[in-house]
Design a protein around this motif. Structure first.
Motif, mmCIF file in Angstrom:
data_model
loop_
_atom_site.group_PDB
_atom_site.id
_atom_site.type_symbol
_atom_site.label_atom_id
_atom_site.label_comp_id
_atom_site.label_asym_id
_atom_site.label_seq_id
_atom_site.Cartn_x
_atom_site.Cartn_y
_atom_site.Cartn_z
ATOM 1 N N ARG B 111 46.563 38.325 44.172
ATOM 2 C CA ARG B 111 46.868 37.563 42.969
ATOM 3 C C ARG B 111 46.354 36.129 43.079
ATOM 4 O O ARG B 111 45.752 35.586 42.150
ATOM 5 C CB ARG B 111 48.385 37.582 42.763
ATOM 6 N N GLN B 141 41.285 44.097 41.552
ATOM 7 C CA GLN B 141 40.727 44.575 40.283
ATOM 8 C C GLN B 141 41.803 45.114 39.336
ATOM 9 O O GLN B 141 41.580 45.173 38.125
ATOM 10 C CB GLN B 141 39.615 45.589 40.559
ATOM 11 N N ASP B 142 42.965 45.476 39.870
ATOM 12 C CA ASP B 142 44.102 45.791 38.988
ATOM 13 C C ASP B 142 44.484 44.565 38.167
ATOM 14 O O ASP B 142 44.924 44.679 37.024
ATOM 15 C CB ASP B 142 45.328 46.198 39.811
ATOM 16 N N LEU B 143 44.359 43.397 38.776
ATOM 17 C CA LEU B 143 44.750 42.158 38.104
ATOM 18 C C LEU B 143 43.631 41.621 37.228
ATOM 19 O O LEU B 143 43.873 41.050 36.172
ATOM 20 C CB LEU B 143 45.130 41.094 39.144
ATOM 21 N N ASP B 144 42.404 41.742 37.690
ATOM 22 C CA ASP B 144 41.262 41.295 36.902
ATOM 23 C C ASP B 144 40.092 42.222 37.188
ATOM 24 O O ASP B 144 39.427 42.108 38.220
ATOM 25 C CB ASP B 144 40.899 39.844 37.218
ATOM 26 N N ALA B 145 39.860 43.113 36.245
ATOM 27 C CA ALA B 145 38.837 44.151 36.429
ATOM 28 C C ALA B 145 37.437 43.563 36.469
ATOM 29 O O ALA B 145 36.478 44.262 36.806
ATOM 30 C CB ALA B 145 38.954 45.190 35.310
ATOM 31 N N GLY B 146 37.297 42.266 36.162
ATOM 32 C CA GLY B 146 35.978 41.647 36.143
ATOM 33 C C GLY B 146 35.626 40.909 37.421
ATOM 34 O O GLY B 146 34.553 40.326 37.517
#
Lengths: 300, 300
Positions: B111, B141-146
């Motif tokens: 995170r 990538q669960d938190l920000d796939a980018g």
């Protein structure tokens, strides 16, 4: 008023982009404006195509990418998807598409609920569709697989807010100034009735999983009782936003003047202004009508 | 010294349980003790069965539940799994098993990395096994796939620390007091060599994804350059812990005296004391040898 391109500003002076299918996301914009008085907000409400709950997932993704592209072209430094439906359907694809960070409203509310509950039994008040989607249950149990989640469909709360705000082009000034407007006997009774399935479940924390619901926090809290904590996704999303901007050193300085801009896809700007000013808690001074064009090119 | 049952204390006075396969988790305990000077810590290091990286997932789950049960019986108010392998394999089952909250070290580090990166390119330094498991990539990538994640196997760093601490039953007092002990030419050269795959990738944030690595933060930071931010899972897990205890109103008050206890499953208490005191940054005064018994009864 023409849409402003603010991409020439230093990053920390650029606005925070906030997107919702309609006016509910203004509770999130309000929480942001209150917590970050030096930040400018660029808000897009896709009021013309609202509500998104009746759309296909593909449509919601397309609409979200259109709104996101529009905000990115205006130079926003971050995008907040202030809409539960769009977060559930389109957060990942938006993160994969845009260079700026994109956050949604589900994960912050879920995280706060996990941190808050002592009984490890959490209630989620949301629209019937959001409850059925299981998005909050997944988000909460991803963080703590031992928390039990009790979804409680409460679409009727949206109707209450929309009805109250649809009473013409002018709101009762008493409503406008007084946030406890919804503490009428009728709403208090309705809140008791709607939240009834959550009582007696040992739930000690309730997430407001719809952007309209912070307006009803008082009657909901009263119905659940003083020992139950109410977690507002609007507040928690703001906390997440602050943490990201702080870590990235992209907070506007104390010398920055906030300038908020609002864009709506519906042609009735007056109605947006009246209802929006009520929810935002301040008059919306700069409102423009926009068309969200077709998606031309998006990176995979 | 006999294990203490502290379940009679009010919840906020109960200790924080910290569990690791060995001594590496003491970097997390140290971060907790530094940030929360009024909190007591009960630390369990399963040094006898260390390292967990060579165990099956089923074994790691069993060991983690044994250690967790032991801590719960002692009355801890929360459990921190200060071990990447155990977090990846056993966090969920531990959360489903125990009544107290259980947190791991992966999600907080992931995170913080997502919040920190501007280039949205993040490096992860971890043991070869942790890198291969993809646990950090998934969490980020669960938190920000980018965000693009570049895993960098660095088990050799564990060997450096273990070698430095295994030099007899007594550590050089210079090491003991000086956290920059690992800034020798050999370690600085090794850090440059190990982190070489991360350079030139546009990575602006590196997660220390192994509990031993905060001890090597200085040479790693030097190798990556001053513009790269180093995210320590130890610090971030502590921040998460603080947020949970604060929200649950279970922080020890300013009048509480911290009393730390340490338990090891190996019989060589002296060796644990010497290496452990170095990592913890203070002498470990209360150390006991324990056996982690068979799992008798666990709720599903």
């Amino acid at each position: 008023m023409a849409a402003a391109d603010l991409g020439h500003l230093p990053v920390n002076r650029r606005p925070i982009g906030v997107f919702d299918s309609g006016i509910g996301g203004l509770t999130v914009a309000r929480a942001i404006a209150t917590a970050l008085p030096h930040e400018s907000i660029y808000y897009v409400g896709d009021t013309k195509r609202c509500p998104y709950g009746v759309r296909t997932q593909e449509e919601v993704r397309t609409f979200t990418l259109q709104a996101g592209s529009w905000l990115v072209e205006r130079g926003v430094k971050i995008i907040v998807i202030a809409c539960n439906t769009a977060t559930a359907s389109a957060l990942k694809v938006a993160q994969q598409t845009f260079d700026v960070p994109v956050i949604g409203v589900i994960a912050p509310g879920a995280r706060a609920a996990v941190h808050t509950t002592r009984t490890r039994r959490v209630g989620v008040l949301a629209t019937n569709l959001t409850v059925e989607s299981g998005a909050y249950t997944r988000a909460i149990q991803d963080l703590d697989a031992g928390v039990r989640v009790f979804g409680c469909p409460a679409s009727v709360f949206v109707d209450v807010v929309e009805d109250a705000l649809a009473s013409g082009d002018r709101l009762n000034q008493d409503w406008f100034d007084d946030r406890s407007v919804f503490m009428t006997p009728a709403v208090r009774g309705l809140a008791r009735q709607v939240t009834q399935p959550l009582r007696g479940q040992g739930v000690d924390t309730v997430v407001l999983g719809c952007t309209h619901f912070p307006l009803l926090a008082a009657p909901i809290h009263e119905a659940m009782g003083p020992d139950v904590r109410i977690v507002s996704s609007a507040e928690e999303t703001t906390a997440e936003l602050i943490e990201i901007l702080r870590r990235r050193e992209q907070l506007a300085g104390a010398d920055a003047l906030a300038r908020h801009r609002f864009a709506t896809t519906s042609e009735n700007i007056t109605s947006f202004a009246v209802a929006g000013s009520f929810i935002f808690g301040k008059p919306l001074r700069s409102i423009e009508h926009i068309e969200l064009g077709e998606l031309e090119e998006l990176r995979a």
